[in-house]
Design an enzyme around this catalytic site. Structure first.
Site, PDB file in Angstrom:
ATOM      1  N   VAL A  72       6.671 -45.351   1.222  1.00 47.84           N
ATOM      2  CA  VAL A  72       6.755 -45.163   2.672  1.00 47.84           C
ATOM      3  C   VAL A  72       5.545 -45.810   3.323  1.00 47.84           C
ATOM      4  O   VAL A  72       4.409 -45.565   2.913  1.00 47.84           O
ATOM      5  CB  VAL A  72       6.786 -43.649   3.048  1.00 47.84           C
ATOM      6  CG1 VAL A  72       6.864 -43.481   4.562  1.00 47.84           C
ATOM      7  CG2 VAL A  72       7.949 -42.947   2.381  1.00 47.84           C
ATOM      8  N   ALA A 117       0.119 -45.485   3.885  1.00 49.02           N
ATOM      9  CA  ALA A 117       1.350 -45.561   3.081  1.00 49.02           C
ATOM     10  C   ALA A 117       1.251 -44.550   1.945  1.00 49.02           C
ATOM     11  O   ALA A 117       0.192 -43.947   1.727  1.00 49.02           O
ATOM     12  CB  ALA A 117       1.511 -46.961   2.499  1.00 49.02           C
ATOM     13  N   LYS A 118       2.329 -44.338   1.249  1.00 48.66           N
ATOM     14  CA  LYS A 118       2.310 -43.533   0.022  1.00 48.66           C
ATOM     15  C   LYS A 118       3.525 -43.882  -0.800  1.00 48.66           C
ATOM     16  O   LYS A 118       4.560 -44.268  -0.246  1.00 48.66           O
ATOM     17  CB  LYS A 118       2.345 -42.033   0.354  1.00 48.66           C
ATOM     18  CG  LYS A 118       1.806 -41.140  -0.730  1.00 48.66           C
ATOM     19  CD  LYS A 118       0.288 -41.142  -0.764  1.00 48.66           C
ATOM     20  CE  LYS A 118      -0.273 -40.272  -1.863  1.00 48.66           C
ATOM     21  NZ  LYS A 118      -1.728 -40.135  -1.726  1.00 48.66           N
ATOM     22  N   GLY A 119       3.396 -43.737  -2.118  1.00 46.12           N
ATOM     23  CA  GLY A 119       4.529 -43.972  -3.000  1.00 46.12           C
ATOM     24  C   GLY A 119       4.663 -42.819  -3.969  1.00 46.12           C
ATOM     25  O   GLY A 119       3.708 -42.061  -4.186  1.00 46.12           O
ATOM     26  N   ASP A 158      -2.841 -41.682  -7.720  1.00 42.96           N
ATOM     27  CA  ASP A 158      -2.774 -40.335  -7.140  1.00 42.96           C
ATOM     28  C   ASP A 158      -2.367 -39.409  -8.297  1.00 42.96           C
ATOM     29  O   ASP A 158      -2.562 -39.774  -9.464  1.00 42.96           O
ATOM     30  CB  ASP A 158      -1.756 -40.303  -5.983  1.00 42.96           C
ATOM     31  CG  ASP A 158      -1.860 -39.036  -5.141  1.00 42.96           C
ATOM     32  OD1 ASP A 158      -2.786 -38.926  -4.328  1.00 42.96           O
ATOM     33  OD2 ASP A 158      -1.022 -38.125  -5.305  1.00 42.96           O
TER      34      ASP A 158
END
Ligand code: NAD
Length: 429
Positions: A72, A117-119, A158
């Site tokens: 995202v 953002a992040k995944g 992460d």
């Protein structure tokens, strides 16, 4: 006044997780205190775009299993989007969108020229063999590679991912491009373009924010200062060793299964060595083995939640006895818990401030990769210290000036920079 249910009624696919709703409420509160319009508030919350992928992976037993993956991009207004990749069985698109939103305001708060953002991939990383994890990572990278890149979106580690995962990711992306592209991820091993100091940067940053906050509170940090840490992965274990180095007493730490408690202080190096050999804390002899619920309620000066979100809720907040909470994790306190704890005069260093050491040094890594010129660890740590201490001071100043709590003040600083950038850039078309 903005109706809260606008962001909690599931009218957008990102909105069904508790973390999204909680994070949106934090942003709305800050935006309302800044007097922003509803239209701007919408823009501050909704992610810009998202990619959902299905990843077939041949497992060691010969079967093919399918995993869901997400990336995202919440905002690219200030620069390329930036944010970690999480491997966790409970990850969802909505949680990933919430974490991407927090990244936007974290990067902005720290004046980084980056968006958020992040995944995530829904999987239990502990249950995968190295071969399976490598196959999953390479397939995930291959599926999202056209969506990311050093100028667009730069992942990092992460929960459940580490330098090895970043190395596989960078190698796959480079293979797609036909040449080495170190700037596509941060948190890589130093030998392939990683930065000295990145591995420890998040935990180090947590302790730097505690040092600066203690100055503001006229609180001395010494051998009588007790620290309790929930989560003993990258962030929790580094925070523990830096706290110990600072001369404080780390009396309890925990992982997903349970925690260790020793009122006289834990030998952190010994505990870290034990975890290297045994994966979990369970079975370590020099401490009592307690539950995470018991750990959260221990009498302590400082509590560092450094695992998953929603660890402290309205059900246990009243029993938390810490004077300072430094949010190493993203979203560890629910909004109700936050209110209860502030009423009890607990100083809460919010996640976008407390755990931004990681993204700050990720930015340094990105800059070093672009320049092909690498800095000493001392330089990295000095720059991190200067950035963190200036930002903590800015947040305390904003909090005093606006007569508001530190979380709202941190969001206000972050939001204002994004709004200025929106204003300069305008709305397309
Ligand atoms: P990690 O995978 O290295 O470690 C996670 C730790 O939390 C492990 O010890 C695990 O056993 C424990 N854990 C998981 N669920 C738990 C639970 N319910 N109760 C107690 N412990 C539990 O992950 P990490 O990189 O240390 O990240 C931890 C938190 O910090 C996450 O919220 C992440 O988003 C945040 N964070 C990480 C970084 C980074 O650079 N790694 C940067 C900023 C924020």
């Amino acid at each position: 006044m903005k109706q809260e249910q606008d962001y909690t009624n599931g009218s957008h696919i990102w909105e069904d997780s508790e973390l999204f709703q909680e994070s949106a409420k934090g942003v709305i509160k800050a935006a309302e205190e800044l007097g922003l319009s509803d239209e701007l508030i919408d823009r501050l919350i909704q992610p810009r775009r998202a990619l959902v992928v299905t990843l077939p992976v041949r497992m060691d037993n010969g079967d093919v299993r399918f995993f869901d993956g997400y990336r995202v991009q919440h905002s690219m207004t200030l620069g390329p989007a930036k944010g970690g990749i999480r491997y966790h069985p409970d990850s969802t698109l909505s949680e990933t969108a919430a974490l991407a939103m927090l990244m936007t305001y974290k990067c902005s708060l720290f004046s980084l020229p980056l968006g958020g953002a992040k995944g995530a991939v829904r999987c239990d990383s502990m249950a995968l063999s190295d071969r399976e994890k490598q196959a999953l990572t390479r397939r995930y990278c291959s599926e999202i590679h056209s969506f990311i890149g050093p100028d667009r979106d730069i992942p990092a580690p992460d929960i459940g991912t580490d330098a090895q995962v970043m190395a596989w990711f960078m190698d796959t992306y480079s293979f797609e491009k036909g040449h080495a592209v170190p700037g596509v991820v941060t948190g890589k091993p130093v030998e392939i373009g990683g930065s000295l100091g990145r591995l420890e940067a998040t935990g180090r940053g947590v302790i730097y924010t505690i040092i600066e906050t203690a100055k503001h509170l006229d609180m001395e940090l010494n051998q009588d200062t007790t620290i309790v840490i929930n989560g003993f992965g990258n962030v929790g274990s580094v925070s523990a060793s830096k706290a110990k180095k600072l001369g404080c007493k780390v009396i309890a730490v925990s992982d997903v299964k349970g925690g260790l408690y020793n009122p006289n202080g834990l030998n952190i190096t010994d505990v870290q060595n034990y975890v290297k050999e045994n994966t979990f804390l369970e079975g370590y002899k020099e401490a009592d083995y307690i539950t995470n619920d018991e750990l959260i309620e221990l009498e302590t000066d400082i509590f560092i939640p450094a695992s998953v979100s929603g660890i402290v809720t309205k059900d246990n907040a009243d029993r938390v006895k810490a004077k300072i909470i430094a949010e190493g994790a993203n979203g560890p306190l629910t909004r109700d818990a936050d209110i209860i704890l502030r009423d009890k005069n607990v100083t809460i260093i919010p996640d976008i401030l407390a755990n931004a050491g990681g993204v700050t040094v990720s930015y340094f890594e990105y800059v070093q990769d672009l320049q092909n010129m690498f800095w000493s660890e001392k330089d990295v740590n000095n720059k991190l210290w200067n950035t963190v201490s200036e930002t903590v001071q800015r947040v305390f100043h904003e909090s005093q000036r606006r007569k508001t709590d530190l979380r709202t003040a941190a969001f206000m600083v972050g939001i204002q920079r994004v709004i200025k950038a929106f204003t300069w850039r305008g709305t397309f078309p």
